[in-house]
Write a protein that holds these residues in place. Structure first.
Motif, PDB file in Angstrom:
ATOM      1  N   PRO A 153       0.829  -1.208   0.000  1.00 30.29           N
ATOM      2  CA  PRO A 153       0.000   0.000   0.000  1.00 30.29           C
ATOM      3  C   PRO A 153       0.863   1.256   0.000  1.00 30.29           C
ATOM      4  N   PRO A 154       0.415   2.294  -0.698  1.00 28.57           N
ATOM      5  CA  PRO A 154       1.191   3.536  -0.717  1.00 28.57           C
ATOM      6  C   PRO A 154       1.569   4.026   0.685  1.00 28.57           C
ATOM      7  N   ALA A 155       0.658   3.871   1.647  1.00 22.38           N
ATOM      8  CA  ALA A 155       0.922   4.362   3.003  1.00 22.38           C
ATOM      9  C   ALA A 155       2.088   3.634   3.666  1.00 22.38           C
ATOM     10  N   ASP A 156       2.377   2.424   3.210  1.00 21.70           N
ATOM     11  CA  ASP A 156       3.468   1.633   3.807  1.00 21.70           C
ATOM     12  C   ASP A 156       4.739   1.643   2.966  1.00 21.70           C
ATOM     13  N   THR A 157       4.656   2.195   1.758  1.00 22.15           N
ATOM     14  CA  THR A 157       5.759   2.030   0.806  1.00 22.15           C
ATOM     15  C   THR A 157       7.020   2.765   1.233  1.00 22.15           C
ATOM     16  N   VAL A 158       6.902   4.008   1.704  1.00 21.78           N
ATOM     17  CA  VAL A 158       8.101   4.775   2.047  1.00 21.78           C
ATOM     18  C   VAL A 158       8.895   4.053   3.122  1.00 21.78           C
ATOM     19  N   GLU A 159       8.239   3.693   4.203  1.00 25.40           N
ATOM     20  CA  GLU A 159       8.942   3.031   5.306  1.00 25.40           C
ATOM     21  C   GLU A 159       9.536   1.699   4.860  1.00 25.40           C
ATOM     22  N   THR A 160       8.765   0.920   4.096  1.00 29.32           N
ATOM     23  CA  THR A 160       9.226  -0.411   3.691  1.00 29.32           C
ATOM     24  C   THR A 160      10.434  -0.311   2.768  1.00 29.32           C
ATOM     25  N   VAL A 161      10.390   0.595   1.806  1.00 33.54           N
ATOM     26  CA  VAL A 161      11.517   0.738   0.874  1.00 33.54           C
ATOM     27  C   VAL A 161      12.743   1.283   1.595  1.00 33.54           C
ATOM     28  N   VAL A 162      12.562   2.212   2.512  1.00 35.03           N
ATOM     29  CA  VAL A 162      13.705   2.715   3.284  1.00 35.03           C
ATOM     30  C   VAL A 162      14.366   1.568   4.049  1.00 35.03           C
ATOM     31  N   ARG A 163      13.536   0.700   4.640  1.00 32.81           N
ATOM     32  CA  ARG A 163      14.103  -0.434   5.376  1.00 32.81           C
ATOM     33  C   ARG A 163      14.847  -1.382   4.435  1.00 32.81           C
ATOM     34  N   ALA A 164      14.301  -1.578   3.232  1.00 32.49           N
ATOM     35  CA  ALA A 164      14.983  -2.430   2.255  1.00 32.49           C
ATOM     36  C   ALA A 164      16.327  -1.826   1.843  1.00 32.49           C
ATOM     37  N   LEU A 165      16.366  -0.520   1.659  1.00 30.65           N
ATOM     38  CA  LEU A 165      17.622   0.147   1.315  1.00 30.65           C
ATOM     39  C   LEU A 165      18.640   0.011   2.444  1.00 30.65           C
ATOM     40  N   GLN A 166      18.166   0.076   3.684  1.00 27.71           N
ATOM     41  CA  GLN A 166      19.062  -0.074   4.828  1.00 27.71           C
ATOM     42  C   GLN A 166      19.650  -1.475   4.887  1.00 27.71           C
ATOM     43  N   VAL A 167      18.874  -2.480   4.474  1.00 30.85           N
ATOM     44  CA  VAL A 167      19.376  -3.860   4.440  1.00 30.85           C
ATOM     45  C   VAL A 167      20.456  -4.015   3.375  1.00 30.85           C
ATOM     46  N   GLY A 168      20.319  -3.258   2.272  1.00 35.54           N
ATOM     47  CA  GLY A 168      21.328  -3.332   1.212  1.00 35.54           C
ATOM     48  C   GLY A 168      20.797  -3.390  -0.200  1.00 35.54           C
ATOM     49  N   TYR A 169      19.482  -3.495  -0.367  1.00 42.37           N
ATOM     50  CA  TYR A 169      18.906  -3.504  -1.708  1.00 42.37           C
ATOM     51  C   TYR A 169      19.245  -2.195  -2.418  1.00 42.37           C
ATOM     52  N   ARG A 170      19.573  -2.308  -3.714  1.00 48.07           N
ATOM     53  CA  ARG A 170      19.861  -1.120  -4.522  1.00 48.07           C
ATOM     54  C   ARG A 170      19.121  -1.175  -5.854  1.00 48.07           C
ATOM     55  N   HIS A 171      18.074  -1.968  -5.919  1.00 41.98           N
ATOM     56  CA  HIS A 171      17.278  -2.106  -7.147  1.00 41.98           C
ATOM     57  C   HIS A 171      15.817  -2.188  -6.707  1.00 41.98           C
ATOM     58  N   ILE A 172      15.016  -1.195  -7.110  1.00 39.14           N
ATOM     59  CA  ILE A 172      13.605  -1.145  -6.727  1.00 39.14           C
ATOM     60  C   ILE A 172      12.747  -1.254  -7.979  1.00 39.14           C
ATOM     61  N   ASP A 173      11.799  -2.171  -7.958  1.00 41.61           N
ATOM     62  CA  ASP A 173      10.914  -2.406  -9.106  1.00 41.61           C
ATOM     63  C   ASP A 173       9.506  -1.937  -8.769  1.00 41.61           C
ATOM     64  N   THR A 174       9.044  -0.891  -9.461  1.00 38.94           N
ATOM     65  CA  THR A 174       7.705  -0.368  -9.255  1.00 38.94           C
ATOM     66  C   THR A 174       6.982  -0.288 -10.596  1.00 38.94           C
TER      67      THR A 174
END
Length: 280
Positions: A30-51
């Motif tokens: 959901p859009p309301a959860d996307t910012v937090e979730t993607v930030v957490r993924a970036l912190q883990v190390g992901y550098r490729h986001i598919d939207t």
């Protein structure tokens, strides 16, 4: 958040660009959860986001990149032209709109989301993507959910081969013939729904292999994709699963284990049939 080195390998595309082999998908987040979730993924190390436009969270993905404190060039961004934006002019407008939502001047990869053969506009849509790439608004161009006949037609009519084809692909739907077509044409295979929306996670064969490596069945499946050369982007909103899905480089499946997973193919889709899907 400072940019940190990552262990994720890259795959060479036919246009000379490189794509990170493991990414993070945001379908159904959901859009309301996307910012937090993607930030957490970036912190883990992901550098490729598919939207995608159809996911209704492009703006939030853009916000997450800015909030994460990473330079634009440190994150690989894919988005997609949806079915109601087929056609030359409409597809060009669609990418401009996506860039505005993402707050970016370019994306790394722009895809036609579905061929929608009933509308018969995917060739002119592809011609628009070719021009958008020349204009520098996307570094690479590709397609999603295209069958061999769709691929052959756009190549024959434009002379331009997609860099990738993103398709449903998991142990229960292995698309061997389509993957062979990709290999022949120099197209990289991307796997969406790489875990069959969780349906494969209770498979006894996968659980047995996972036990031998002290990992989860999901990690085994993602490792199988990576060893086959697929680009893959699992989706999760839970921290533990986000971390597990990234932790797939510390073990290797044997040839025998790969063959055991290959034997699980059922031709079983979790999503629509690309030959008939027109979209909502």
């Amino acid at each position: 958040m400072a940019s940190t080195p990552t262990t994720v390998p890259t795959v060479q595309l036919n246009d000379g660009e490189q794509i990170p082999q493991l990414g993070f998908g945001v379908f159904q987040i959901p859009p309301a959860d996307t910012v937090e979730t993607v930030v957490r993924a970036l912190q883990v190390g992901y550098r490729h986001i598919d939207t995608a436009k159809a996911y209704n969270n492009e703006a939030e993905v853009g916000q997450a990149i800015h909030a994460g404190g990473l330079a634009r060039e440190d994150v690989y961004i894919t988005t997609k032209c949806f079915n109601d934006d087929h056609g030359f002019d409409q597809a060009k407008r669609a990418l401009h709109a996506s860039l505005e939502r993402l707050e970016m001047t370019h994306v790394d990869l722009y895809l036609i989301h579905w061929p929608v053969p009933a509308h018969d506009k995917y060739v002119e849509t592809w011609k628009a993507l070719v021009e958008l790439q020349k204009e520098g608004l996307t570094r690479s161009i590709g397609v999603s959910n295209f069958q061999p006949a769709h691929l052959e037609r756009i190549i024959a009519e434009t002379g331009v081969t997609p860099a990738v084809n993103q398709v449903e692909l998991h142990p229960y739907l292995q698309q061997v013939g389509l993957r062979r077509e990709h290999a022949d044409l120099g197209i990289v295979t991307e796997a969406w729904s790489p875990l069959a929306q969780g349906k494969v996670l209770d498979d006894p064969e996968l659980e047995a292999i996972a036990g031998d490596h002290d990992v989860t069945a999901g990690q085994v499946v993602l490792r199988w994709h990576l060893q086959l050369g697929h680009v893959v982007f699992p989706k999760s909103v839970t921290q533990e699963r986000i971390e597990q899905n990234f932790d797939v480089f510390g073990f290797t499946l044997t040839d025998d284990e790969m063959a055991r997973i290959d034997a699980l193919d059922r031709g079983e889709r979790t999503g629509p049939d690309p030959d008939t899907f027109t979209g909502a």
